[in-house]
Scaffold this motif. Structure first.
Motif, PDB file in Angstrom:
ATOM      1  N   UNK A  64       0.716  -1.125  -0.052  1.00  0.00           N
ATOM      2  CA  UNK A  64      -0.132   0.150  -0.176  1.00  0.00           C
ATOM      3  C   UNK A  64       0.840   1.234   0.013  1.00  0.00           C
ATOM      4  N   UNK A  65       1.768   1.224   0.760  1.00  0.00           N
ATOM      5  CA  UNK A  65       2.856   2.446   1.028  1.00  0.00           C
ATOM      6  C   UNK A  65       3.311   2.799  -0.444  1.00  0.00           C
ATOM      7  N   UNK A  66       3.860   1.804  -1.168  1.00  0.00           N
ATOM      8  CA  UNK A  66       4.484   1.648  -2.397  1.00  0.00           C
ATOM      9  C   UNK A  66       3.666   2.305  -3.472  1.00  0.00           C
ATOM     10  N   UNK A  67       2.389   1.655  -3.425  1.00  0.00           N
ATOM     11  CA  UNK A  67       1.296   1.872  -4.420  1.00  0.00           C
ATOM     12  C   UNK A  67       1.111   3.443  -4.337  1.00  0.00           C
ATOM     13  N   UNK A  68       0.966   4.077  -3.141  1.00  0.00           N
ATOM     14  CA  UNK A  68       0.596   5.451  -2.754  1.00  0.00           C
ATOM     15  C   UNK A  68       1.611   6.655  -3.329  1.00  0.00           C
ATOM     16  N   UNK A  69       2.859   6.130  -3.411  1.00  0.00           N
ATOM     17  CA  UNK A  69       4.028   6.896  -3.570  1.00  0.00           C
ATOM     18  C   UNK A  69       3.743   7.834  -4.897  1.00  0.00           C
ATOM     19  N   UNK A  70       3.504   7.250  -6.128  1.00  0.00           N
ATOM     20  CA  UNK A  70       3.174   8.154  -7.299  1.00  0.00           C
ATOM     21  C   UNK A  70       2.163   9.459  -7.002  1.00  0.00           C
ATOM     22  N   UNK A  71       1.198   9.099  -5.996  1.00  0.00           N
ATOM     23  CA  UNK A  71       0.216  10.258  -6.001  1.00  0.00           C
ATOM     24  C   UNK A  71       0.736  11.449  -5.488  1.00  0.00           C
ATOM     25  N   UNK A  72       1.895  11.626  -5.059  1.00  0.00           N
ATOM     26  CA  UNK A  72       2.518  12.895  -4.686  1.00  0.00           C
ATOM     27  C   UNK A  72       2.758  13.875  -5.652  1.00  0.00           C
ATOM     28  N   UNK A  73       2.955  13.365  -6.903  1.00  0.00           N
ATOM     29  CA  UNK A  73       3.107  14.327  -8.165  1.00  0.00           C
ATOM     30  C   UNK A  73       1.817  14.776  -8.370  1.00  0.00           C
ATOM     31  N   UNK A  74       0.602  14.194  -8.188  1.00  0.00           N
ATOM     32  CA  UNK A  74      -0.623  15.212  -8.383  1.00  0.00           C
ATOM     33  C   UNK A  74      -0.606  16.239  -7.491  1.00  0.00           C
ATOM     34  N   UNK A  75      -0.232  16.041  -6.092  1.00  0.00           N
ATOM     35  CA  UNK A  75      -0.151  17.240  -5.121  1.00  0.00           C
ATOM     36  C   UNK A  75       0.568  18.400  -5.649  1.00  0.00           C
ATOM     37  N   UNK A  76       1.963  17.879  -6.105  1.00  0.00           N
ATOM     38  CA  UNK A  76       2.496  19.002  -6.647  1.00  0.00           C
ATOM     39  C   UNK A  76       2.028  19.826  -7.631  1.00  0.00           C
ATOM     40  N   UNK A  77       1.221  19.220  -8.599  1.00  0.00           N
ATOM     41  CA  UNK A  77       0.708  19.696  -9.540  1.00  0.00           C
ATOM     42  C   UNK A  77      -0.662  20.663  -9.154  1.00  0.00           C
ATOM     43  N   UNK A  78      -1.069  20.110  -8.088  1.00  0.00           N
ATOM     44  CA  UNK A  78      -2.284  20.748  -7.384  1.00  0.00           C
ATOM     45  C   UNK A  78      -1.662  22.294  -6.803  1.00  0.00           C
ATOM     46  N   UNK A  79      -0.324  22.038  -6.046  1.00  0.00           N
ATOM     47  CA  UNK A  79       0.187  23.139  -5.385  1.00  0.00           C
ATOM     48  C   UNK A  79       0.810  24.259  -6.417  1.00  0.00           C
ATOM     49  N   UNK A  80       1.047  23.685  -7.439  1.00  0.00           N
ATOM     50  CA  UNK A  80       1.670  24.642  -8.631  1.00  0.00           C
ATOM     51  C   UNK A  80       0.344  25.404  -9.287  1.00  0.00           C
TER      52      UNK A  80
END
Length: 142
Positions: free
Chosen positions: A48-64
């Motif tokens: 689950x931890x490893x599967x969730x890691x790529x979700x962070x780039x979506x957060x960076x896009x949201x912040x940008x």
């Protein structure tokens, strides 16, 4: 007028490309996790931890997106700049998330086969993440 259109296109690109990358990356790793659960269900937390890691780039896009939106509201004439930043950061986040998902998927398979690779996979997965962070920092500097 054209500057405003370009600016809003850039806003859409940074948000959508980063989100698309995260969706692909998490499903790449998630598919590996589903297969791994059949072989070694006790590793589900690691999967689950490893599967969730790529979700962070979506957060960076949201912040940008929000950061660039405030810049767009302050100076609508900066549309071409916002378009360029949005496109570049969106692409970096998208490609980083997809490649990170592939690294995580390989780590999930390794863990399911009984190898002690969880920590190493986290380290390897942090490397493509670094470039998404650099993209966001570059956008913050503009």
């Amino acid at each position: 007028m054209m500057e405003t259109v370009l600016g809003y296109l850039g806003l859409g690109l940074v948000l959508s490309l980063a989100g698309i990358g995260s969706a692909y990356g998490t499903t790449i790793a998630g598919n590996a996790a589903e297969g791994a659960l059949k072989k070694k269900p006790e590793g589900s937390g690691n999967y689950m931890v490893l599967s969730a890691l790529p979700a962070t780039q979506g957060i960076y896009g949201f912040v940008a997106f929000f950061m660039l939106l405030s810049k767009m509201k302050a100076d609508p004439a900066a549309g071409a700049v916002i378009f360029g930043i949005g496109l570049c950061v969106g692409l970096v986040c998208m490609l980083s998330a997809v490649r990170q998902g592939q690294v995580c998927a390989n780590g999930i398979v390794g863990v399911s086969q009984g190898h002690n690779v969880f920590t190493n996979t986290l380290i390897y997965a942090a490397l493509p993440e670094f470039y998404a962070i650099l993209g966001l920092v570059g956008a913050l500097m503009c």
